[in-house]
Design a protein around this motif. Sequence first.
Motif, short mmCIF file in Angstrom:
data_model
loop_
_atom_site.label_atom_id
_atom_site.label_comp_id
_atom_site.label_asym_id
_atom_site.label_seq_id
_atom_site.Cartn_x
_atom_site.Cartn_y
_atom_site.Cartn_z
N ASN A 103 0.77 -1.06 -0.06
CA ASN A 103 0.04 -0.04 0.08
C ASN A 103 0.83 1.25 0.03
O ASN A 103 0.45 2.12 -0.78
CB ASN A 103 -0.91 0.08 1.17
CG ASN A 103 -1.98 -0.89 1.04
OD1 ASN A 103 -2.27 -1.51 -0.10
ND2 ASN A 103 -2.71 -1.35 2.35
N GLN A 104 1.96 1.24 0.76
CA GLN A 104 2.63 2.45 0.66
C GLN A 104 3.46 2.66 -0.66
O GLN A 104 3.93 3.64 -0.94
CB GLN A 104 4.02 1.96 2.05
CG GLN A 104 3.31 2.32 3.19
CD GLN A 104 4.40 1.94 4.57
OE1 GLN A 104 5.51 1.42 4.18
NE2 GLN A 104 4.06 2.32 5.39
N SER A 105 3.86 1.52 -1.16
CA SER A 105 4.53 1.37 -2.76
C SER A 105 3.43 1.89 -3.46
O SER A 105 4.03 2.89 -4.36
CB SER A 105 5.11 0.21 -2.74
OG SER A 105 5.57 -0.05 -4.04
N LYS A 106 2.38 1.65 -3.42
CA LYS A 106 1.31 2.31 -4.42
C LYS A 106 1.16 3.77 -4.27
O LYS A 106 1.12 4.55 -5.21
CB LYS A 106 -0.23 1.54 -4.03
CG LYS A 106 -0.07 0.32 -4.88
CD LYS A 106 -1.34 -0.36 -4.37
CE LYS A 106 -1.52 -1.99 -4.90
NZ LYS A 106 -2.77 -2.47 -4.68
N SER A 107 1.18 4.18 -3.15
CA SER A 107 0.83 5.54 -2.61
C SER A 107 2.24 6.25 -3.03
O SER A 107 2.22 7.39 -3.85
CB SER A 107 0.51 5.78 -1.32
OG SER A 107 1.77 5.60 -0.71
N LYS A 113 4.44 9.74 -9.96
CA LYS A 113 3.99 9.97 -11.33
C LYS A 113 3.45 11.56 -11.13
O LYS A 113 3.75 12.31 -12.33
CB LYS A 113 2.72 8.98 -11.49
CG LYS A 113 3.21 7.81 -11.77
CD LYS A 113 2.32 6.58 -12.22
CE LYS A 113 2.97 5.38 -12.45
NZ LYS A 113 1.81 4.31 -12.73
N ILE A 114 2.73 11.94 -10.10
CA ILE A 114 2.28 13.22 -10.09
C ILE A 114 3.61 14.16 -10.17
O ILE A 114 3.39 15.22 -11.01
CB ILE A 114 1.70 13.55 -8.99
CG1 ILE A 114 0.22 12.71 -8.72
CG2 ILE A 114 1.27 15.09 -8.66
CD1 ILE A 114 -0.64 13.18 -9.82
N LEU A 115 4.66 14.07 -9.33
CA LEU A 115 5.79 15.17 -9.50
C LEU A 115 6.16 14.96 -10.95
O LEU A 115 6.70 15.84 -11.30
CB LEU A 115 6.68 14.56 -8.36
CG LEU A 115 6.27 15.03 -7.03
CD1 LEU A 115 7.33 14.29 -5.96
CD2 LEU A 115 6.02 16.40 -7.01
N GLN A 116 6.29 13.90 -11.53
CA GLN A 116 7.03 13.71 -13.00
C GLN A 116 6.21 14.61 -13.73
O GLN A 116 6.81 14.99 -14.89
CB GLN A 116 7.01 12.34 -13.32
CG GLN A 116 7.87 11.53 -12.59
CD GLN A 116 8.09 9.93 -13.12
OE1 GLN A 116 7.03 9.56 -13.74
NE2 GLN A 116 9.17 9.29 -13.06
N PHE A 117 5.02 14.77 -13.58
CA PHE A 117 3.98 15.60 -14.47
C PHE A 117 4.16 17.07 -14.16
O PHE A 117 4.12 18.06 -14.97
CB PHE A 117 2.77 15.13 -14.24
CG PHE A 117 1.56 15.93 -15.17
CD1 PHE A 117 1.60 15.96 -16.55
CD2 PHE A 117 0.80 16.65 -14.57
CE1 PHE A 117 0.81 16.67 -17.30
CE2 PHE A 117 0.00 17.49 -15.40
CZ PHE A 117 -0.14 17.28 -16.85
#
Length: 140
Positions: A103-107, A113-117
């Motif tokens: 779960n921590q890995s998913k978050s 991904k958000i930061l890469q964008f």
Amino acid sequence: MGGDGKVYTLAEVSQHTTNQDCWIVIDGKVYDVTKFLDDHPGGDEVILTSTGKDATDDFEDVGHSSTAKAMLDEYYVGDIDTATVPAKTKFVPPPSPKQTESNQSKSSDFLVKILQFLVPLLILGLALGVRSYTKTPSSS
């Protein structure tokens, strides 16, 4: 000690929890096992920890023999009023460390991904802002 068909509440059975007076509940029946405590192969502590509640699961989990189950008959004193026995709750284990890590890995993956964008957009916006403020006015 043959039971006379008496029905006991769990509160009544719970008054018999010592090594001088020990009753247990197994499969809806009440047994006075006081005289058996000294002879129990697992010791009296094992039985004493099962008093004051429905001990069916404790009894079955140990895997008693058919002989041991037949021995109960001589200690039978009556039946339990099932309305006084709390419903069994199903054990739900806490999440394993692997599930928590997953779960921590998913978050963490989502955040990356958000930061890469967002980071490239911020850089582009900053570059355009700097360019517009530093641009000299053109003369026509």
